[in-house]
Scaffold this motif. Structure first.
Motif, PDB file in Angstrom:
ATOM      1  N   ALA A 150       0.826  -1.218   0.000  1.00 56.12           N
ATOM      2  CA  ALA A 150       0.000   0.000   0.000  1.00 56.12           C
ATOM      3  C   ALA A 150       0.861   1.270   0.000  1.00 56.12           C
ATOM      4  N   ILE A 151       0.476   2.203  -0.858  1.00 56.92           N
ATOM      5  CA  ILE A 151       1.127   3.510  -0.899  1.00 56.92           C
ATOM      6  C   ILE A 151       0.069   4.549  -0.539  1.00 56.92           C
ATOM      7  N   VAL A 152       0.365   5.370   0.456  1.00 54.29           N
ATOM      8  CA  VAL A 152      -0.580   6.390   0.904  1.00 54.29           C
ATOM      9  C   VAL A 152      -0.164   7.742   0.326  1.00 54.29           C
ATOM     10  N   THR A 214      -7.616   2.776   9.818  1.00 53.97           N
ATOM     11  CA  THR A 214      -8.913   2.097   9.708  1.00 53.97           C
ATOM     12  C   THR A 214      -9.170   1.572   8.296  1.00 53.97           C
ATOM     13  N   GLN A 215      -8.680   2.272   7.265  1.00 51.23           N
ATOM     14  CA  GLN A 215      -9.054   1.891   5.902  1.00 51.23           C
ATOM     15  C   GLN A 215      -7.978   1.103   5.164  1.00 51.23           C
ATOM     16  N   VAL A 216      -6.724   1.231   5.608  1.00 49.85           N
ATOM     17  CA  VAL A 216      -5.634   0.526   4.928  1.00 49.85           C
ATOM     18  C   VAL A 216      -5.023  -0.532   5.855  1.00 49.85           C
ATOM     19  N   VAL A 221       1.092  -0.802   4.979  1.00 49.13           N
ATOM     20  CA  VAL A 221       1.599   0.411   4.328  1.00 49.13           C
ATOM     21  C   VAL A 221       3.094   0.287   4.037  1.00 49.13           C
ATOM     22  N   ALA A 222       3.444   0.331   2.766  1.00 51.75           N
ATOM     23  CA  ALA A 222       4.855   0.374   2.363  1.00 51.75           C
ATOM     24  C   ALA A 222       5.414   1.773   2.589  1.00 51.75           C
ATOM     25  N   ALA A 223       4.643   2.787   2.177  1.00 57.40           N
ATOM     26  CA  ALA A 223       5.170   4.149   2.278  1.00 57.40           C
ATOM     27  C   ALA A 223       4.069   5.190   2.266  1.00 57.40           C
ATOM     28  N   LEU A 224       4.344   6.301   2.944  1.00 56.46           N
ATOM     29  CA  LEU A 224       3.603   7.546   2.764  1.00 56.46           C
ATOM     30  C   LEU A 224       4.417   8.370   1.774  1.00 56.46           C
ATOM     31  N   LEU A 225       3.751   8.856   0.750  1.00 58.12           N
ATOM     32  CA  LEU A 225       4.422   9.663  -0.273  1.00 58.12           C
ATOM     33  C   LEU A 225       3.804  11.049  -0.224  1.00 58.12           C
ATOM     34  N   GLY A 254       6.840   0.758  10.735  1.00 56.69           N
ATOM     35  CA  GLY A 254       7.576  -0.022   9.730  1.00 56.69           C
ATOM     36  C   GLY A 254       7.298   0.387   8.296  1.00 56.69           C
ATOM     37  N   ALA A 255       6.760   1.609   8.111  1.00 58.22           N
ATOM     38  CA  ALA A 255       6.529   2.125   6.757  1.00 58.22           C
ATOM     39  C   ALA A 255       7.604   3.164   6.441  1.00 58.22           C
TER      40      ALA A 255
END
Ligand code: PLP
Length: 445
Positions: A150-152, A214-216, A221-225, A254-255
């Protein structure tokens, strides 16, 4: 070459024909027969030469550049150090492909990137051709290094126009409309947008984090971009504390925290990078635009253990880190240091904010003046409201263009005017440009 104009570029804005002039108009007609109509067809001022902050058009108009080709020519046009470095490299060799027969300048650029990007940890880099390509590779690396998908990303984000980066970009029109299907495993959460949401950085971060959890699911999560100051989305500066809170959340979960500094990086905001302002140290930084003074070059720079997790051959591309672009980057970074362009960006900020905040007192269509360094914007609204006023932005840009000043619009609602002057612009040139902008705003308001 359509014409050859003997006059020098000079240092002053000078309008000698109607703009666009007859030669620009003729080129524009010619273009229609061979250039795709899908490329923005905005205001046609065809350029022949440039110097510092001035562009000479094909009709002999001296145009003041407050856009830097979208934050690219940060060190100005035709800077001698860059011209010399590029010319010498073109004569030596233009390409070998770094993966076939390598060369020193690629290494030197990666050394410079390690030195100027935030944090003193061990870093390695990979070089690419465009910002979109850098962002794509940052996502590839983050997924591989974390084993997560997942990428946020955030509301109003702009990360490019390739298939993956279209999915990361927020705005539908014109970037995404009917170009799908888009890449999966991209999740969008609210940005901190103080002018609209009135939230503190901590509260805006809590809102985003709650949605992610809540949604992911934090463990996916791999990363917040994130763009530390959003560019195309409207020069949105998040509230103090928003970026540090998100960065801390990634560390705890751990993201990875990926800062897309493609527009905000390389001295533009009065620091080397926009995250420096709050001492945030990203795991990965993407850069492009200001990096190589107009030559196409982009980079992904990150913690060595993340970047080096990729198997041999997993990253690359034919042209990435091209030798001509690499020496241009070295000359650009050297120029930024020698001329203290970080400091100059802070001086330009003062001049722009003083002028625009005083204008805001007199006109009802400026909702907010914001930005840092030489990345300053005005958000235009319907008087007395926060309702976007795209018509005003359009008429202001057109007024500026007709008077020989390049100013750009941006924003999810097209209602923001952004100023991105080359950092070598003189006080006189900037004040001249601002006087045109002020007149344009008054005329629109
Ligand atoms: C311009 C931009 C990109 C895309 O760069 P290209 O070189 O146009 O592909 C990505 N992210 C940000 C923040 C940008 O401003």
């Amino acid at each position: 070459m359509v014409s050859s104009i003997e006059s020098s570029v000079g240092t002053e804005r000078k309008v000698v024909t109607e703009i666009p002039g007859p030669k620009s108009q003729a080129l524009h007609e010619r273009r229609k027969l061979s250039v795709s109509a899908g490329l923005t067809n905005g205001f046609p001022i065809y350029i022949e030469r440039g110097e510092g902050a001035i562009l000479l058009d094909v009709d002999g108009n001296h145009i003041l550049d407050l856009g830097s080709g979208i934050a690219v020519t940060t060190i100005g046009h035709a800077v001698p150090e860059l011209v010399d470095a590029v010319s010498a490299q073109v004569a030596a060799f233009t390409h070998t492909c770094f993966m076939v027969t390598p060369y020193e300048s690629y290494i030197a650029v990666c050394e410079e990137l390690a030195a100027v990007t935030p944090g003193t940890h061990a870093k390695t880099s990979a070089l690419f051709n465009s910002g979109s390509e850098a962002v794509e590779n940052a996502v590839k690396i983050a997924r591989l290094a974390t084993g997560r998908q997942a990428i946020v990303v955030f509301d109003h984000a702009y990360h490019g126009r390739t298939n993956l980066t279209m999915a990361l970009t927020a705005k539908n029109m014109p970037y995404k409309d009917r170009f799908g299907p888009f890449a999966p495993e991209i999740y969008r959460v609210p940005m901190s947008y103080p002018f609209i949401d009135g939230l503190s950085g901590a509260d805006a971060a809590a809102r985003a984090i709650k949605m992610i959890e809540t949604q992911v699911g934090a463990n996916n999560v791999a990363a917040l971009l994130i763009e530390p100051i959003q560019g195309e989305g409207g020069f949105i500066v998040p509230a103090e504390g928003f970026l540090p809170a998100l960065s801390e959340w990634t560390t705890q979960n751990g993201a990875l925290f990926i800062a897309d500094e493609i527009q905000s990086g390389f001295c533009r905001t009065g620091d080397w990078f926009a995250v420096d302002h709050e001492g945030v140290i990203p795991d990965i930084v993407t850069t492009a635009k200001g990096l190589a003074g107009g030559m196409p070059l982009a980079a992904v720079t990150g913690r060595a253990e993340i970047m080096n997790a990729v198997h041999e051959g997993g990253l690359g591309g034919t042209y990435g880190g091209n030798p001509v672009a690499a020496v241009a980057a070295l000359a650009t970074i050297k120029t930024m240091r020698n001329r203290n362009l970080v400091g100059r960006a802070r001086e330009l900020e003062k001049i722009m904010l003083t002028s625009l905040k005083s204008l805001q007192q007199d006109v009802a269509i400026i909702g907010e003046v914001r930005g840092r360094g030489a990345m300053i914007a005005i958000e235009l609204v319907q008087p007395g409201t926060k309702t976007p006023n795209a018509a005003a932005a359009k008429s202001i840009v057109s007024y500026c263009n007709k008077n020989g000043v390049i100013a750009l619009a941006c924003g999810t609602y097209g209602n923001v005017i952004r100023l991105l002057p080359p950092l070598v612009i003189t006080d006189e040139q900037l004040n001249d440009g601002l006087s045109v902008l002020v007149a344009a705003v008054r005329a629109a308001g």
